[in-house]
Design a protein around this motif. Structure first.
Motif, PDB file in Angstrom:
ATOM      1  N   HIS A  74       0.820  -1.216   0.000  1.00 18.38           N
ATOM      2  CA  HIS A  74       0.000   0.000   0.000  1.00 18.38           C
ATOM      3  C   HIS A  74       0.858   1.272   0.000  1.00 18.38           C
ATOM      4  O   HIS A  74       0.647   2.166  -0.829  1.00 18.38           O
ATOM      5  N   GLN A  75       1.817   1.312   0.942  1.00 20.24           N
ATOM      6  CA  GLN A  75       2.652   2.516   1.071  1.00 20.24           C
ATOM      7  C   GLN A  75       3.432   2.785  -0.211  1.00 20.24           C
ATOM      8  O   GLN A  75       3.452   3.907  -0.713  1.00 20.24           O
ATOM      9  N   GLU A  76       4.066   1.711  -0.716  1.00 25.43           N
ATOM     10  CA  GLU A  76       4.876   1.863  -1.931  1.00 25.43           C
ATOM     11  C   GLU A  76       4.039   2.405  -3.086  1.00 25.43           C
ATOM     12  O   GLU A  76       4.439   3.305  -3.814  1.00 25.43           O
ATOM     13  N   LEU A  77       2.850   1.801  -3.229  1.00 24.61           N
ATOM     14  CA  LEU A  77       2.007   2.186  -4.370  1.00 24.61           C
ATOM     15  C   LEU A  77       1.501   3.615  -4.235  1.00 24.61           C
ATOM     16  O   LEU A  77       1.419   4.349  -5.223  1.00 24.61           O
ATOM     17  N   LEU A  78       1.175   3.993  -2.992  1.00 27.30           N
ATOM     18  CA  LEU A  78       0.727   5.379  -2.782  1.00 27.30           C
ATOM     19  C   LEU A  78       1.854   6.346  -3.114  1.00 27.30           C
ATOM     20  O   LEU A  78       1.649   7.352  -3.809  1.00 27.30           O
ATOM     21  N   ALA A  79       3.043   5.984  -2.651  1.00 30.03           N
ATOM     22  CA  ALA A  79       4.201   6.845  -2.873  1.00 30.03           C
ATOM     23  C   ALA A  79       4.492   7.001  -4.364  1.00 30.03           C
ATOM     24  O   ALA A  79       4.932   8.053  -4.826  1.00 30.03           O
ATOM     25  N   LYS A  80       4.211   5.927  -5.086  1.00 34.50           N
ATOM     26  CA  LYS A  80       4.479   5.926  -6.522  1.00 34.50           C
ATOM     27  C   LYS A  80       3.581   6.926  -7.260  1.00 34.50           C
ATOM     28  O   LYS A  80       3.946   7.450  -8.318  1.00 34.50           O
ATOM     29  N   GLY A  81       2.395   7.151  -6.688  1.00 35.73           N
ATOM     30  CA  GLY A  81       1.486   8.126  -7.292  1.00 35.73           C
ATOM     31  C   GLY A  81       0.927   7.703  -8.643  1.00 35.73           C
ATOM     32  O   GLY A  81       0.620   8.536  -9.483  1.00 35.73           O
ATOM     33  N   GLY A  82       0.797   6.403  -8.870  1.00 36.71           N
ATOM     34  CA  GLY A  82       0.293   5.893 -10.159  1.00 36.71           C
ATOM     35  C   GLY A  82      -1.194   5.578 -10.134  1.00 36.71           C
ATOM     36  O   GLY A  82      -1.981   6.262  -9.453  1.00 36.71           O
ATOM     37  N   PHE A  83      -1.542   4.532 -10.842  1.00 40.30           N
ATOM     38  CA  PHE A  83      -2.943   4.133 -11.003  1.00 40.30           C
ATOM     39  C   PHE A  83      -3.591   3.811  -9.657  1.00 40.30           C
ATOM     40  O   PHE A  83      -4.702   4.253  -9.355  1.00 40.30           O
ATOM     41  N   TYR A  84      -2.845   3.052  -8.827  1.00 47.02           N
ATOM     42  CA  TYR A  84      -3.383   2.686  -7.517  1.00 47.02           C
ATOM     43  C   TYR A  84      -3.665   3.931  -6.680  1.00 47.02           C
ATOM     44  O   TYR A  84      -4.723   4.055  -6.059  1.00 47.02           O
ATOM     45  N   ALA A  85      -2.722   4.824  -6.679  1.00 50.61           N
ATOM     46  CA  ALA A  85      -2.878   6.052  -5.887  1.00 50.61           C
ATOM     47  C   ALA A  85      -4.115   6.815  -6.343  1.00 50.61           C
ATOM     48  O   ALA A  85      -4.896   7.312  -5.524  1.00 50.61           O
TER      49      ALA A  85
END
Ligand SMILES: Nc1ncnc2c1ncn2[C@@H]1O[C@H](COP(=O)(O)OP(=O)(O)OP(=O)(O)O)[C@@H](O)[C@H]1O
Ligand SMILES: [Mg+2]
Length: 610
Positions: free
Chosen positions: A575-586
């Motif tokens: 979750h944290q990684e994906l949020l940080a990435k700011g991509g589709f998941y975010a």
């Protein structure tokens, strides 16, 4: 909805299906020969008896009765009379016995045949891949298993016995008549083309109407089924009048075809009756010139044995057509491509399954022209909880279908513990995986029976513990009968959320090595969801779990989140990684909290970057 396909009158390939059906009777060949001999025997006896009767009538005039010339009294040779009469009676009784025995044997042949066909169909359905039902409506398959099998079993017996009897009667009577008096026989023969012509023409027209009637019936059944299934929707959209209108149109058509078919087929009997009567008159006239009264009487009897087979064969011919058409549909189903059988030395024990997964270059599509999953690679450690997220239609459920081998992949390999899932027996693979789906599947029966479905050995304590974990125990206690409360079909007498909790409890009871939850908590309120989530978290501990959820808040704890879009994995990470990435998941995550929810929209319309 287009009109449903229903029983049609004619087979597309009559000859092939017919000979295949005959082959299917090989196992019952002895009984069949027995039936045929009996049917022919009974027919021959019915042919012989009239000529004995003629003999009796003749002797009545000569040696049976004599007039005492002295007293003038009439005397009868009772001994001769009783003997001759007895023989005739005996033969009639024997003919009846033969006919009865052949019917009896034919009933068992046709019951046996239907039993075997039903078995074959059942086994076939078990081996047919799920994709078959994507193409063919359940209703059609159901209709084959019920209507078509029934059509055969109900008509087979009369086909077997009547065909042989009718043919023998026809030729037997013809020969007997020719032997007794050829001139009268010629008169009787006139009736054949007449009756044949009538029967043929009438059957042709009535047959067409019967087909029309059956088609209408199928259409009407389909409409009724649809109406019941969509009862609420019809009410909701105020479509009652439309539905009724459509129903009336079909019903009216059905009334017409019903009337016409019955009326036309009803014509056969009076018409042949009329032709017969004409022949009776003809025979009476000619007999007056060339024969005696006993011969005439016997000819009347023969005429009956001679013409009724024509009528019968006309009808049997129609029945055979419809039976072969049913047979064709059955064979068509039996010939469907089956699931690849399990490999010979496939793994059949769950004991050593640990639960790591590898997708290696997996590709799959439901239809060849619409590629969905292409070259997918994924590694899942044993014991990890994996969340799969993505918009509607992204392929999340498809992934699960592939893990379960509900559908076979087109390319690549899916490995469980480093072994291709194709090397496991399907039952073993599926047995190791517990599934809870959004579409809950419960059957008619008690709650307890439903809970035990995945593990018959669970104790009452196991059941209660599982239900407590799934937060459904207290609810069950309030039901009349508690765990013995009877669920109706599909469990429609409890709420959708309660059904979901029950299926969760059922999964817990089956103690699977691997767990799949596809929108498993979508129908419960947020508070209950949180409670179940806690329960699920503890169940998932140490088990490889795949969790599909639209509400992203529920999968925050996942070890790895797989983000899917249009059949492809577009992002992975926690979750944290994906949020940080700011991509589709975010984007998906933020949208759920801002109220604009791209998850509920078609992936095509989602304006986010992948
Ligand atoms: N049996 C099927 N036959 C043909 N196409 C199918 C079939 N099942 C699904 N599809 C198509 O495959 C794609 C992926 O479907 P899938 O059910 O995997 O989506 P999903 O991600 O689970 O969506 P949702 O979030 O709505 O459950 C969709 O475009 C869908 O229309
Ligand atoms: Mg889905």
């Amino acid at each position: 909805m287009p009109p449903r396909k229903v029983m049609e009158g004619k087979a597309k390939n009559f000859g092939k299906t017919f000979s295949r059906m005959i082959k299917d009777f090989k196992s019952q060949a002895v009984l069949m020969v027995f039936i045929i001999i009996l049917a022919i025997g009974s027919a021959i006896l019915s042919i012989i008896t009239p000529s004995l009767l003629r003999d009796l009538l003749n002797s009545a005039q000569q040696d049976l009765i004599f007039i005492d010339t002295i007293t003038g009294s009439i005397n009868i040779h009772w001994d001769v009379f009783i003997y001759k009469f007895g023989v005739i009676l005996g033969l009639y009784a024997l003919a009846a016995l033969f006919s009865w025995l052949s019917e009896f044997a034919a009933v068992s042949v046709s019951a046996r045949y239907s039993y075997e066909i039903r078995n074959k169909l059942q086994e076939k359905i078990d081996r047919i891949p799920l994709s078959y039902f994507d193409r063919v409506p359940y209703g059609d398959t159901l209709s084959i298993g019920t209507n078509d099998v029934d059509n055969i079993s109900r008509n087979l017996q009369s086909i077997i016995t009547q065909t042989f009897r009718a043919v023998t009667l026809f030729f037997g009577a013809l020969i007997a008549m020719l032997v007794i008096n050829w001139q009268l026989a010629l008169v009787a023969l006139v009736s054949v083309p007449l009756s044949l012509a009538f029967v043929f023409v009438i059957s042709k027209f009535s047959g067409k109407q019967f087909v029309r009637y059956r088609n209408n019936l199928g259409e009407l059944n389909g409409q009724i089924e649809e109406t019941y299934a969509g009862y609420k929707i019809i009410k909701l959209f105020n479509k009652e009048a439309d539905v009724e209108e459509r129903f009336n149109v079909t019903n009216k058509k059905m009334e017409k075809s019903d009337q016409l078919s019955q009326y036309l087929s009803g014509l056969i009997f009076p018409t042949t009756f009329f032709v017969n009567n004409l022949c009776y008159v003809g025979i009476a006239v000619v007999a007056g010139i060339v024969a005696d009264v006993p011969t005439m009487v016997v000819f009347f009897m023969y005429l009956n044995s001679f013409t009724s087979p024509i009528q019968q064969i006309g009808q049997i011919f129609n029945i055979i057509q419809s039976v072969v058409a049913s047979g064709e549909r059955i064979y068509n189903l039996l010939d469907q491509k089956e699931e690849e059988p399990d490999k010979e030395n496939s793994i059949t024990t769950e004991d050593n399954i640990v639960g790591s997964f590898d997708f290696e270059n997996v590709s799959f599509s439901y239809t060849p022209d619409k590629p969905l999953i292409e070259n997918m690679n994924l590694h899942v450690n044993a014991g990890d909880m994996i969340a799969i997220v993505g918009p509607t239609g992204a392929g999340k459920t498809t992934l699960v279908n592939l893990i379960m081998r509900f559908y076979e992949i087109n390319g690549g390999t899916i490995k469980l513990d480093g072994i291709s899932t194709k090397d496991f027996a399907r039952n073993t693979l599926r047995g190791a995986i517990g599934m809870v789906l959004q579409d809950t599947w419960l059957f008619k029966g008690s709650i307890k029976e439903n809970l035990l479905y995945g593990n018959q050995n669970a104790t009452d304590e196991d059941i209660i513990n599982a239900c407590k974990e799934a937060r459904i125990h207290h609810f069950i206690e309030t039901l009349p009968g508690g765990y013995n409360y009877q669920l109706t079909e599909d469990g429609s007498n409890i709420s959708q959320g309660q059904r979901q909790l029950l299926t969760i409890a059922r999964a817990i009871i089956s103690k699977p090595k691997i767990l799949i939850l596809d929108e498993a908590t979508s129908s419960v309120d947020t508070r209950t969801e949180q409670q179940i989530q806690d329960a699920l978290d503890s169940i998932m501990k140490g088990r490889t779990s795949f969790v599909i959820a639209h509400r992203l808040s529920t999968i925050k704890n996942a070890k790895n989140i797989i983000v899917m879009k249009k059949g492809h994995i577009v992002e992975t990470g926690n979750h944290q990684e994906l949020l940080a990435k700011g991509g589709f998941y975010a984007d998906l995550y933020n949208a759920q909290f801002s109220g604009l929810n791209p998850m509920n929209k078609n992936s095509e319309n989602t304006v986010v970057d992948s």
